[in-house]
Design a protein around this motif. Structure first.
Motif, PDB file in Angstrom:
ATOM      1  N   LEU A  51      56.157  69.383  -7.228  1.00  0.00           N
ATOM      2  CA  LEU A  51      55.680  69.145  -6.094  1.00  0.00           C
ATOM      3  C   LEU A  51      56.034  67.740  -5.532  1.00  0.00           C
ATOM      4  CD1 LEU A  51      51.897  70.398  -6.873  1.00  0.00           C
ATOM      5  CD2 LEU A  51      53.459  71.492  -5.385  1.00  0.00           C
ATOM      6  N   PRO A  52      55.740  67.616  -4.266  1.00  0.00           N
ATOM      7  CA  PRO A  52      55.898  66.163  -3.757  1.00  0.00           C
ATOM      8  C   PRO A  52      54.987  65.193  -4.448  1.00  0.00           C
ATOM      9  CG  PRO A  52      55.560  67.725  -1.852  1.00  0.00           C
ATOM     10  CD  PRO A  52      55.208  68.456  -3.205  1.00  0.00           C
ATOM     11  N   PRO A  53      55.481  63.926  -4.753  1.00  0.00           N
ATOM     12  CA  PRO A  53      54.556  62.989  -5.232  1.00  0.00           C
ATOM     13  C   PRO A  53      53.456  62.663  -4.363  1.00  0.00           C
ATOM     14  CG  PRO A  53      56.589  62.042  -4.590  1.00  0.00           C
ATOM     15  CD  PRO A  53      56.664  63.471  -4.453  1.00  0.00           C
ATOM     16  N   GLY A  54      52.280  62.335  -4.753  1.00  0.00           N
ATOM     17  CA  GLY A  54      51.065  61.899  -4.121  1.00  0.00           C
ATOM     18  C   GLY A  54      49.957  61.836  -4.925  1.00  0.00           C
ATOM     19  N   ASP A  55      49.294  60.691  -4.495  1.00  0.00           N
ATOM     20  CA  ASP A  55      47.984  60.577  -5.295  1.00  0.00           C
ATOM     21  C   ASP A  55      46.685  61.293  -4.633  1.00  0.00           C
ATOM     22  OD1 ASP A  55      47.145  59.068  -3.093  1.00  0.00           O
ATOM     23  OD2 ASP A  55      47.316  57.237  -4.113  1.00  0.00           O
ATOM     24  N   GLN A  56      45.555  61.262  -5.209  1.00  0.00           N
ATOM     25  CA  GLN A  56      44.517  62.216  -4.522  1.00  0.00           C
ATOM     26  C   GLN A  56      44.227  61.640  -3.152  1.00  0.00           C
ATOM     27  OE1 GLN A  56      41.272  61.438  -7.305  1.00  0.00           O
ATOM     28  NE2 GLN A  56      41.373  63.632  -7.602  1.00  0.00           N
ATOM     29  N   GLU A  57      44.426  60.514  -2.697  1.00  0.00           N
ATOM     30  CA  GLU A  57      44.324  60.108  -1.462  1.00  0.00           C
ATOM     31  C   GLU A  57      45.328  60.829  -0.381  1.00  0.00           C
ATOM     32  OE1 GLU A  57      44.337  55.947   1.295  1.00  0.00           O
ATOM     33  OE2 GLU A  57      43.471  56.016  -0.986  1.00  0.00           O
ATOM     34  N   TRP A  58      46.400  60.821  -0.812  1.00  0.00           N
ATOM     35  CA  TRP A  58      47.725  61.303  -0.145  1.00  0.00           C
ATOM     36  C   TRP A  58      47.339  62.830   0.031  1.00  0.00           C
ATOM     37  CZ3 TRP A  58      51.164  65.329  -0.432  1.00  0.00           C
ATOM     38  CH2 TRP A  58      52.058  65.411   0.496  1.00  0.00           C
ATOM     39  N   TRP A  59      46.911  63.461  -1.141  1.00  0.00           N
ATOM     40  CA  TRP A  59      46.832  65.144  -0.832  1.00  0.00           C
ATOM     41  C   TRP A  59      45.581  65.342  -0.051  1.00  0.00           C
ATOM     42  CZ3 TRP A  59      50.292  68.512  -2.002  1.00  0.00           C
ATOM     43  CH2 TRP A  59      51.221  68.248  -2.552  1.00  0.00           C
ATOM     44  N   ALA A  60      44.655  64.613  -0.033  1.00  0.00           N
ATOM     45  CA  ALA A  60      43.529  64.561   0.626  1.00  0.00           C
ATOM     46  C   ALA A  60      43.585  64.386   2.286  1.00  0.00           C
ATOM     47  CB  ALA A  60      42.218  63.669   0.366  1.00  0.00           C
ATOM     48  N   SER A  61      44.531  63.354   2.546  1.00  0.00           N
ATOM     49  CA  SER A  61      45.004  63.174   3.751  1.00  0.00           C
ATOM     50  C   SER A  61      45.878  64.477   4.193  1.00  0.00           C
ATOM     51  CB  SER A  61      45.746  61.949   4.015  1.00  0.00           C
ATOM     52  OG  SER A  61      46.574  61.783   5.152  1.00  0.00           O
ATOM     53  N   TYR A  62      46.886  64.794   3.718  1.00  0.00           N
ATOM     54  CA  TYR A  62      47.405  65.876   3.843  1.00  0.00           C
ATOM     55  C   TYR A  62      46.870  67.103   4.093  1.00  0.00           C
ATOM     56  CZ  TYR A  62      50.922  69.660   2.826  1.00  0.00           C
ATOM     57  OH  TYR A  62      51.750  70.801   2.998  1.00  0.00           O
ATOM     58  N   ARG A  63      45.798  67.657   3.320  1.00  0.00           N
ATOM     59  CA  ARG A  63      45.061  68.706   3.698  1.00  0.00           C
ATOM     60  C   ARG A  63      44.113  68.431   4.723  1.00  0.00           C
ATOM     61  NH1 ARG A  63      40.383  71.266   3.201  1.00  0.00           N
ATOM     62  NH2 ARG A  63      40.286  73.137   2.302  1.00  0.00           N
ATOM     63  N   SER A  64      43.727  67.310   4.859  1.00  0.00           N
ATOM     64  CA  SER A  64      42.952  66.844   6.296  1.00  0.00           C
ATOM     65  C   SER A  64      43.919  67.446   7.458  1.00  0.00           C
ATOM     66  CB  SER A  64      42.264  65.722   6.396  1.00  0.00           C
ATOM     67  OG  SER A  64      41.402  65.518   5.420  1.00  0.00           O
ATOM     68  N   ARG A  65      45.017  66.793   7.409  1.00  0.00           N
ATOM     69  CA  ARG A  65      45.931  67.375   8.640  1.00  0.00           C
ATOM     70  C   ARG A  65      46.360  68.643   8.934  1.00  0.00           C
ATOM     71  NH1 ARG A  65      52.207  65.537   8.144  1.00  0.00           N
ATOM     72  NH2 ARG A  65      52.792  66.296  10.242  1.00  0.00           N
ATOM     73  N   LEU A  66      46.303  69.553   7.783  1.00  0.00           N
ATOM     74  CA  LEU A  66      46.473  70.776   7.769  1.00  0.00           C
ATOM     75  C   LEU A  66      45.365  71.485   8.519  1.00  0.00           C
ATOM     76  CD1 LEU A  66      49.188  70.327   6.070  1.00  0.00           C
ATOM     77  CD2 LEU A  66      48.502  72.090   4.771  1.00  0.00           C
ATOM     78  N   GLU A  67      44.265  71.176   7.959  1.00  0.00           N
ATOM     79  CA  GLU A  67      43.036  71.684   8.475  1.00  0.00           C
ATOM     80  C   GLU A  67      42.725  71.326   9.988  1.00  0.00           C
ATOM     81  OE1 GLU A  67      39.466  73.674   8.700  1.00  0.00           O
ATOM     82  OE2 GLU A  67      40.819  73.644   6.888  1.00  0.00           O
ATOM     83  N   ARG A  68      43.228  70.129  10.375  1.00  0.00           N
ATOM     84  CA  ARG A  68      43.024  69.584  11.827  1.00  0.00           C
ATOM     85  C   ARG A  68      43.924  70.902  12.841  1.00  0.00           C
ATOM     86  NH1 ARG A  68      43.878  64.991  10.747  1.00  0.00           N
ATOM     87  NH2 ARG A  68      46.054  64.692  11.080  1.00  0.00           N
ATOM     88  N   VAL A  69      45.326  70.991  12.212  1.00  0.00           N
ATOM     89  CA  VAL A  69      46.294  71.627  13.030  1.00  0.00           C
ATOM     90  C   VAL A  69      45.751  72.831  13.131  1.00  0.00           C
ATOM     91  CG1 VAL A  69      48.409  72.681  13.181  1.00  0.00           C
ATOM     92  CG2 VAL A  69      47.957  70.061  12.484  1.00  0.00           C
ATOM     93  N   ALA A  70      45.332  73.641  11.777  1.00  0.00           N
ATOM     94  CA  ALA A  70      44.823  74.977  11.935  1.00  0.00           C
ATOM     95  C   ALA A  70      43.704  75.192  13.022  1.00  0.00           C
ATOM     96  CB  ALA A  70      44.375  75.298  10.619  1.00  0.00           C
TER      97      ALA A  70
END
Length: 198
Positions: free
Chosen positions: A174-193
């Motif tokens: 998986l791409p590297p990323g800490d919890q904060e990065w993954w939370a931001s990534y998930r939020s971005r996907l949710e926003r687009v959806a």
């Protein structure tokens, strides 16, 4: 020049899926490996039990090498078992019992695979009569596909339990990323959806 060895290649992919599936149980409590995390009851130990039954059937019964030859089959491996009996573990079935049976199924399967050529024909007892015959090659591809599919289910179930991800220990896929990065990534996907679908 590398000599092609299709059987060895197929076995390698099957073993990778087996290892990934069993690894998903590591470090979890008895509750976590058994608890259903989807509306249809998908759980980690049940997935392992299911793939054990798949291997016992396809590489045993199909090629006239039943695993339960000298002893009666376990209750959930019989034709009159309740629906989904191989998809969950009863209170009497331990993690060690099920994982142990799965490892014995590997040995039995690997023995069948080693003994027979890829074009050997078996008969799948539970398929319709008119298409019961299948080659070892066909069965290997089918079981690899099924095991990989359930390893993917296990990936998701394990992530829902404790956030662990990946297909094997120490293999970063998986791409590297800490919890904060993954939370931001998930939020971005949710926003687009929501923008597109809402």
């Amino acid at each position: 020049m590398i000599e092609p060895n299709p059987k060895a290649d197929l076995l390698r992919y099957l073993q990778e899926a087996r290892d990934a599936l069993v690894w998903k149980l590591d470090g979890l409590s008895e509750y976590d490996i058994r608890r259903p995390l989807t509306p249809t009851g998908t759980n980690l130990l049940g997935l392992v039990k299911h793939v054990a039954s798949v291997e016992l059937g396809y590489f045993g019964d199909t090629f006239g090498r039943p695993f339960f030859d000298e002893q009666p089959p376990t209750w959930w491996y019989t034709q009159d078992a309740e629906p989904n009996a191989d998809m969950w573990a009863t209170a009497d079935e331990s993690r060690e019992d099920i994982v142990g049976l799965y490892r014995l199924a590997w040995e039995h399967s690997d023995s069948t695979i080693a003994m027979l050529p890829l074009d050997a024909v078996g008969r799948v007892p539970w398929w319709p009569e008119e298409r019961r015959e299948a080659t070892l090659h066909h069965i290997l591809v089918r079981v690899i596909s099924d095991t990989q599919r359930h390893a993917g289910h296990a990936d998701i179930v394990r992530e829902l339990i404790d956030g662990s991800v990946g297909c094997s220990q120490g293999k970063g896929d998986l791409p590297p990323g800490d919890q904060e990065w993954w939370a931001s990534y998930r939020s971005r996907l949710e926003r687009v959806a929501r923008e597109v679908g809402g």
